[in-house]
Motif scaffolding. Sequence first.
Motif, PDB file in Angstrom:
ATOM      1  N   LEU A  37      52.659  24.084  40.861  1.00 26.78           N
ATOM      2  CA  LEU A  37      53.194  25.146  40.014  1.00 26.78           C
ATOM      3  C   LEU A  37      52.328  26.401  40.072  1.00 26.78           C
ATOM      4  O   LEU A  37      52.826  27.526  40.134  1.00 26.78           O
ATOM      5  N   LEU A  38      51.013  26.214  40.036  1.00 20.26           N
ATOM      6  CA  LEU A  38      50.109  27.365  40.067  1.00 20.26           C
ATOM      7  C   LEU A  38      50.151  28.061  41.418  1.00 20.26           C
ATOM      8  O   LEU A  38      50.168  29.299  41.502  1.00 20.26           O
ATOM      9  N   ASP A  39      50.173  27.283  42.512  1.00 22.24           N
ATOM     10  CA  ASP A  39      50.240  27.882  43.848  1.00 22.24           C
ATOM     11  C   ASP A  39      51.538  28.656  44.048  1.00 22.24           C
ATOM     12  O   ASP A  39      51.584  29.661  44.771  1.00 22.24           O
ATOM     13  N   ALA A  40      52.610  28.184  43.383  1.00 19.75           N
ATOM     14  CA  ALA A  40      53.895  28.859  43.499  1.00 19.75           C
ATOM     15  C   ALA A  40      53.972  30.098  42.609  1.00 19.75           C
ATOM     16  O   ALA A  40      54.942  30.842  42.665  1.00 19.75           O
ATOM     17  N   GLY A  41      52.949  30.338  41.813  1.00 21.08           N
ATOM     18  CA  GLY A  41      52.931  31.507  40.946  1.00 21.08           C
ATOM     19  C   GLY A  41      53.875  31.405  39.774  1.00 21.08           C
ATOM     20  O   GLY A  41      54.335  32.427  39.250  1.00 21.08           O
ATOM     21  N   ASP A  42      54.182  30.179  39.333  1.00 18.45           N
ATOM     22  CA  ASP A  42      55.094  30.004  38.215  1.00 18.45           C
ATOM     23  C   ASP A  42      54.529  30.678  36.958  1.00 18.45           C
ATOM     24  O   ASP A  42      53.428  30.342  36.507  1.00 18.45           O
ATOM     25  N   PRO A  43      55.252  31.667  36.387  1.00 14.01           N
ATOM     26  CA  PRO A  43      54.706  32.400  35.221  1.00 14.01           C
ATOM     27  C   PRO A  43      54.393  31.487  34.044  1.00 14.01           C
ATOM     28  O   PRO A  43      53.369  31.656  33.384  1.00 14.01           O
ATOM     29  N   ALA A  44      55.278  30.537  33.751  1.00 11.37           N
ATOM     30  CA  ALA A  44      55.033  29.629  32.620  1.00 11.37           C
ATOM     31  C   ALA A  44      53.783  28.791  32.861  1.00 11.37           C
ATOM     32  O   ALA A  44      52.994  28.538  31.945  1.00 11.37           O
ATOM     33  N   ALA A  45      53.572  28.360  34.110  1.00 11.06           N
ATOM     34  CA  ALA A  45      52.391  27.553  34.425  1.00 11.06           C
ATOM     35  C   ALA A  45      51.116  28.383  34.285  1.00 11.06           C
ATOM     36  O   ALA A  45      50.106  27.923  33.735  1.00 11.06           O
ATOM     37  N   LEU A  46      51.141  29.603  34.822  1.00 14.81           N
ATOM     38  CA  LEU A  46      49.957  30.468  34.719  1.00 14.81           C
ATOM     39  C   LEU A  46      49.630  30.777  33.259  1.00 14.81           C
ATOM     40  O   LEU A  46      48.469  30.766  32.839  1.00 14.81           O
ATOM     41  N   ARG A  47      50.672  31.050  32.482  1.00 13.25           N
ATOM     42  CA  ARG A  47      50.462  31.343  31.065  1.00 13.25           C
ATOM     43  C   ARG A  47      49.916  30.117  30.335  1.00 13.25           C
ATOM     44  O   ARG A  47      49.015  30.211  29.503  1.00 13.25           O
ATOM     45  N   ALA A  48      50.484  28.938  30.645  1.00 10.10           N
ATOM     46  CA  ALA A  48      50.025  27.701  29.986  1.00 10.10           C
ATOM     47  C   ALA A  48      48.585  27.386  30.350  1.00 10.10           C
ATOM     48  O   ALA A  48      47.800  26.916  29.522  1.00 10.10           O
ATOM     49  N   TRP A  49      48.207  27.636  31.615  1.00 12.06           N
ATOM     50  CA  TRP A  49      46.805  27.409  32.036  1.00 12.06           C
ATOM     51  C   TRP A  49      45.855  28.293  31.236  1.00 12.06           C
ATOM     52  O   TRP A  49      44.826  27.847  30.746  1.00 12.06           O
ATOM     53  N   SER A  50      46.208  29.577  31.111  1.00  9.68           N
ATOM     54  CA  SER A  50      45.359  30.507  30.372  1.00  9.68           C
ATOM     55  C   SER A  50      45.249  30.104  28.906  1.00  9.68           C
ATOM     56  O   SER A  50      44.163  30.128  28.323  1.00  9.68           O
ATOM     57  N   GLU A  51      46.387  29.711  28.305  1.00 10.86           N
ATOM     58  CA  GLU A  51      46.349  29.276  26.909  1.00 10.86           C
ATOM     59  C   GLU A  51      45.444  28.062  26.727  1.00 10.86           C
ATOM     60  O   GLU A  51      44.670  27.976  25.770  1.00 10.86           O
ATOM     61  N   ALA A  52      45.558  27.113  27.649  1.00 13.36           N
ATOM     62  CA  ALA A  52      44.750  25.895  27.534  1.00 13.36           C
ATOM     63  C   ALA A  52      43.267  26.213  27.617  1.00 13.36           C
ATOM     64  O   ALA A  52      42.457  25.661  26.863  1.00 13.36           O
ATOM     65  N   GLU A  53      42.886  27.109  28.528  1.00 11.94           N
ATOM     66  CA  GLU A  53      41.460  27.438  28.684  1.00 11.94           C
ATOM     67  C   GLU A  53      40.896  28.162  27.469  1.00 11.94           C
ATOM     68  O   GLU A  53      39.774  27.924  27.045  1.00 11.94           O
ATOM     69  N   THR A  54      41.681  29.102  26.930  1.00 14.32           N
ATOM     70  CA  THR A  54      41.149  29.969  25.867  1.00 14.32           C
ATOM     71  C   THR A  54      41.267  29.384  24.479  1.00 14.32           C
ATOM     72  O   THR A  54      40.598  29.834  23.554  1.00 14.32           O
ATOM     73  N   THR A  55      42.134  28.379  24.293  1.00 13.22           N
ATOM     74  CA  THR A  55      42.351  27.866  22.937  1.00 13.22           C
ATOM     75  C   THR A  55      41.885  26.447  22.713  1.00 13.22           C
ATOM     76  O   THR A  55      41.892  25.954  21.588  1.00 13.22           O
TER      77      THR A  55
END
Length: 291
Positions: A37-55
Amino acid sequence: MPDATPEPTPDDAVRALMLVVVAGRAEPEEQVRAKALLDAGDPAALRAWSEAETTLAALAGSLEPVPPPPALRARLMAGIADAATATATAGGVPAAAARRRVTPAAAARGWPWGLVGGAVAAALTAAAFFAWSDAERRSRAQTIAALRAEVAAQREALFSLEADRVRLASLRTALASRAVELVVLAGTPAQPSAHARLLWDADAARFYLYARGLRPAGDAGDYQLWSVDDAGIKRSLAVFDAEADGSVALQLELPGGEGTAVLAAITDEPAGGSPQPTGSFQLLGEFPAGG
């Protein structure tokens, strides 16, 4: 009894996947799906990754580990598979910036799934590591400060020993000189146990005073050493205090002035001394044949 757990949305499924991956608790197949998902640039995946790291950090210590319902996990995995298929069909653009090393982080705020219990444990482990590192740095800083203080103390001791060596060498020279006079100062009724020796080196314009049994004068006062010449003129030679053990060791230059010294005296004076004697005699002594 039917499972009352609400159906997760595709975005919920992606968030759950990224949460367990960032927390370091994902299964191998989950890591593969997240990477796709991340390699494909999926916006929801990228957003979810960032949320997980920061929260994730906000959750550490706030949740107890609870295993998720098996039915919920199965549906989440199915939803993730559907999201990955949709991204591949739409022709996603690879995002190199999204390729990150999966590392344990702290856990996420507001996610009720029991999956995050393991993330909390990982966060606590990371927090303990950094706390230990800070403690180690503080310990090293304290050790360095203590060593510097010890070096400074040793340097001061060396300076003191060198000063003592110079004084002893000067005293040996004075004792070998025939011009040096020895004046014995005896304690008066004010301090009957006190006594002192005054070495008077007129040629070198220097004197040495060594006393014992003299009570410390304290903060409110000082002792003052005087010489009295044959014309009755009193000259101040030193203002000092005794050590806690009653000892005094002075080596000072003689002041200039006319007249032959005939008496030496120590008086008690206000702190800082006086231009002329105002206190009582503490020790008195006569020069053998006139200084």
